[in-house]
Design a protein around this motif. Sequence first.
Motif, short mmCIF file in Angstrom:
data_model
loop_
_atom_site.label_atom_id
_atom_site.label_comp_id
_atom_site.label_asym_id
_atom_site.label_seq_id
_atom_site.Cartn_x
_atom_site.Cartn_y
_atom_site.Cartn_z
N SER A 1 0.83 -1.21 0.00
CA SER A 1 0.00 0.00 0.00
C SER A 1 0.86 1.26 0.00
N GLU A 2 1.90 1.20 0.79
CA GLU A 2 2.80 2.36 0.85
C GLU A 2 3.47 2.59 -0.50
N VAL A 3 3.97 1.50 -1.15
CA VAL A 3 4.65 1.62 -2.45
C VAL A 3 3.69 2.17 -3.50
N GLU A 4 2.45 1.63 -3.48
CA GLU A 4 1.47 2.11 -4.43
C GLU A 4 1.20 3.60 -4.24
N GLY A 5 1.14 3.98 -2.95
CA GLY A 5 0.92 5.41 -2.66
C GLY A 5 2.06 6.28 -3.16
N LEU A 6 3.27 5.79 -2.95
CA LEU A 6 4.44 6.55 -3.44
C LEU A 6 4.43 6.68 -4.96
N LEU A 7 4.14 5.56 -5.65
CA LEU A 7 4.16 5.59 -7.11
C LEU A 7 3.04 6.43 -7.67
N GLN A 8 1.90 6.41 -6.96
CA GLN A 8 0.78 7.24 -7.42
C GLN A 8 1.14 8.73 -7.32
N GLU A 9 1.72 9.08 -6.20
CA GLU A 9 2.13 10.49 -6.04
C GLU A 9 3.25 10.84 -7.03
N ALA A 10 4.20 9.91 -7.25
CA ALA A 10 5.30 10.16 -8.20
C ALA A 10 4.76 10.41 -9.60
N SER A 11 3.70 9.62 -10.00
CA SER A 11 3.10 9.83 -11.31
C SER A 11 2.50 11.23 -11.42
N GLY A 12 1.86 11.65 -10.34
CA GLY A 12 1.29 13.00 -10.36
C GLY A 12 2.37 14.06 -10.50
N HIS A 13 3.45 13.90 -9.78
CA HIS A 13 4.54 14.88 -9.90
C HIS A 13 5.16 14.85 -11.30
N LEU A 14 5.26 13.65 -11.90
CA LEU A 14 5.82 13.54 -13.25
C LEU A 14 4.96 14.29 -14.25
N LYS A 15 3.63 14.11 -14.12
CA LYS A 15 2.73 14.82 -15.03
C LYS A 15 2.82 16.33 -14.83
N ALA A 16 3.02 16.73 -13.56
CA ALA A 16 3.10 18.17 -13.27
C ALA A 16 4.47 18.75 -13.62
N GLY A 17 5.42 17.89 -13.98
CA GLY A 17 6.76 18.36 -14.35
C GLY A 17 7.68 18.55 -13.16
N ARG A 18 7.25 18.08 -11.97
CA ARG A 18 8.11 18.16 -10.79
C ARG A 18 8.95 16.89 -10.74
N LEU A 19 10.09 16.97 -11.40
CA LEU A 19 10.89 15.76 -11.59
C LEU A 19 11.84 15.49 -10.43
N VAL A 20 12.55 16.56 -9.97
CA VAL A 20 13.55 16.34 -8.92
C VAL A 20 13.41 17.31 -7.76
N LYS A 21 12.71 18.39 -7.96
CA LYS A 21 12.55 19.38 -6.91
C LYS A 21 11.08 19.79 -6.82
N PRO A 22 10.62 20.12 -5.58
CA PRO A 22 11.35 20.05 -4.30
C PRO A 22 11.62 18.60 -3.90
N GLU A 23 12.56 18.39 -3.05
CA GLU A 23 13.04 17.06 -2.72
C GLU A 23 11.94 16.13 -2.20
N ASP A 24 11.00 16.66 -1.39
CA ASP A 24 9.97 15.82 -0.79
C ASP A 24 8.67 15.80 -1.59
N LEU A 25 8.62 16.58 -2.68
CA LEU A 25 7.41 16.64 -3.51
C LEU A 25 7.78 16.63 -4.99
N SER A 26 8.52 15.61 -5.43
CA SER A 26 8.89 15.48 -6.84
C SER A 26 9.00 14.01 -7.20
N ALA A 27 9.02 13.72 -8.47
CA ALA A 27 8.88 12.35 -8.95
C ALA A 27 10.06 11.46 -8.59
N LEU A 28 11.27 11.92 -8.88
CA LEU A 28 12.42 11.04 -8.74
C LEU A 28 12.65 10.55 -7.31
N PRO A 29 12.60 11.44 -6.28
CA PRO A 29 12.81 10.93 -4.91
C PRO A 29 11.78 9.89 -4.51
N MET A 30 10.50 10.10 -4.94
CA MET A 30 9.45 9.15 -4.53
C MET A 30 9.61 7.80 -5.23
#
Length: 553
Positions: free
Chosen positions: A66-95
């Motif tokens: 569940s946790e992994v799915e949650g992380l990947l879901q949020e990462a997908s959202g950041h990827l679509k929004a173009g937040r790839l690496v920053k900010p560190e706690d709200l971007s695709a790559l860290p998640m």
Amino acid sequence: MGLHRRIPETIILRQSLVGTLVVAALALGGVAVALYPSGGESGGKASGGSTDETTASEQSAPTRRSEVEGLLQEASGHLKAGRLVKPEDLSALPMVRQALDEEPGNEKAQKLLGQVAQRLGGRGDSLQEEGKLAAAIGAYERSLEAERSPQVQEKLNTVQSRLDRRGRVEKLLGSARSVLGREDPSAEALQEAAGSAREVLKADSGNDKARSFLGRIALRLEEKGDVAQEAGELSAAAGFYEQSHATRSRTPVREKLSAVRSRMRERKKALRLLDQARSALNRRAPSASELREAAQRIRNVRDFTPEEEEISMLLGRVAERSEELGRRAESLSEHQKAVRYYELSLEIKENQSIRKRIVEQLIELTKARLHEGGLTRSQIEEAVEESEVGQPIGLTRSQLEEAETDISTALSYDSRNREAQSIKSLIEAVKRKRGYKKDGGYRKGEVTADVSAVVGTWSYTLETPGGELSGTITIEGDQSGLEGTFTGPQGNEQELQPVSFDGTTLSFTVDSPQSGFVPVSVTMEGETFEGSASTSGGSFPITGKRTSTPNYP
């Protein structure tokens, strides 16, 4: 949980809630066991322990997924929004990385990681096109952290190379800019600046700043050339113009360089002329013509050298040396040589004393010529006083003309000199007696009888102390006047001067370059004649006979 990265706040809340429920469940289980024991103590313990382990294991796996799915879901959202690496706690790559830490083989996480890498590579491409090379390098590096790619690595290497080159270009341009900012940079500094600008153009052929700097450097070098040329420093000026032309080819600079090189050749020639002039001045006794040539060389130098003081000094030395040698020639009675030296000295520097000496020497030279023609010094002095002289037989026409030229020159220096005026009158009287005309010809003699008695060709014999001389005399003309030629033993012909005939006596004069003025007078006796020829060595008998006559109608 074993998480290696900071978990977002929402995830932490979610995990706390799950943990609370698990603890509550365990507590309720314990109460149930206590209230409803089954079996003995030992059996209860074994049963209770096995149940606890199973429950924890069964409940931890779903929680992790569940946790992994949650992380990947949020990462997908950041990827679509173009937040790839920053900010560190709200971007695709860290998640995505967190998810992979929790579940290393998660295919969805791997796929998202590839997408993030691809998006980062594309961002690097855009930044590179915009010229933001440092940012592009960062994007490519994060892309490579996400997923290794030879293409992205090559792009990273290329951009790093471009950035290094840009740094060098900026450094070179800064160096050139610093030199151009100086008030009066040296030629060496300008050349170094030009070298820097050329290095930039090698790296970036379209760099407008480098081209502009080269143009400004060329102008500064041209200005230095102008200053040097005005100061007479032709070699330095040529060097500056050459450097300017090499920096940027321009027609005006090329023309200036050509003009300076021409002046340099002229100056080199001038220095050679000055050396030759100095050499002539240092000789023990240079001739007047050598000193005159030296003076002309010095004057020629004046046209292409600014060293006026040295030129004036050398001309002054020529004048002094000419006067010195003129006095020496005068002391040796070398009148003509003295005149030449004095005239040169006077040409360079006006001097009344030298002018007077020239007149005196010309008068003495004229007297010497008359003396050579058979007049003694005393005769000349008497003739000058009386403006009258007998016929100087030994004086040739060329001697008489040279004497006239000399005395006329003396009068050009001092038109009021009485002695020169008297000698001039004397020479004119001699010319009149000889029948010379002003145009160089001769006046016709007087004819008062029938010329048929004398016209024709006559052979003659002249008796001299050295033996008999023979030749021919030719008489031509009519009652209006007679003329003829006198042919000597060697075949040399001389024109007969005024030919006169009175029916009995034929008289004429031969103006011989060797014997001078030779009057001849003979008595005609039919086809023969006899008489005498007067020379500076005496009077000698001459006889002759007619050998041919012209055919008259």
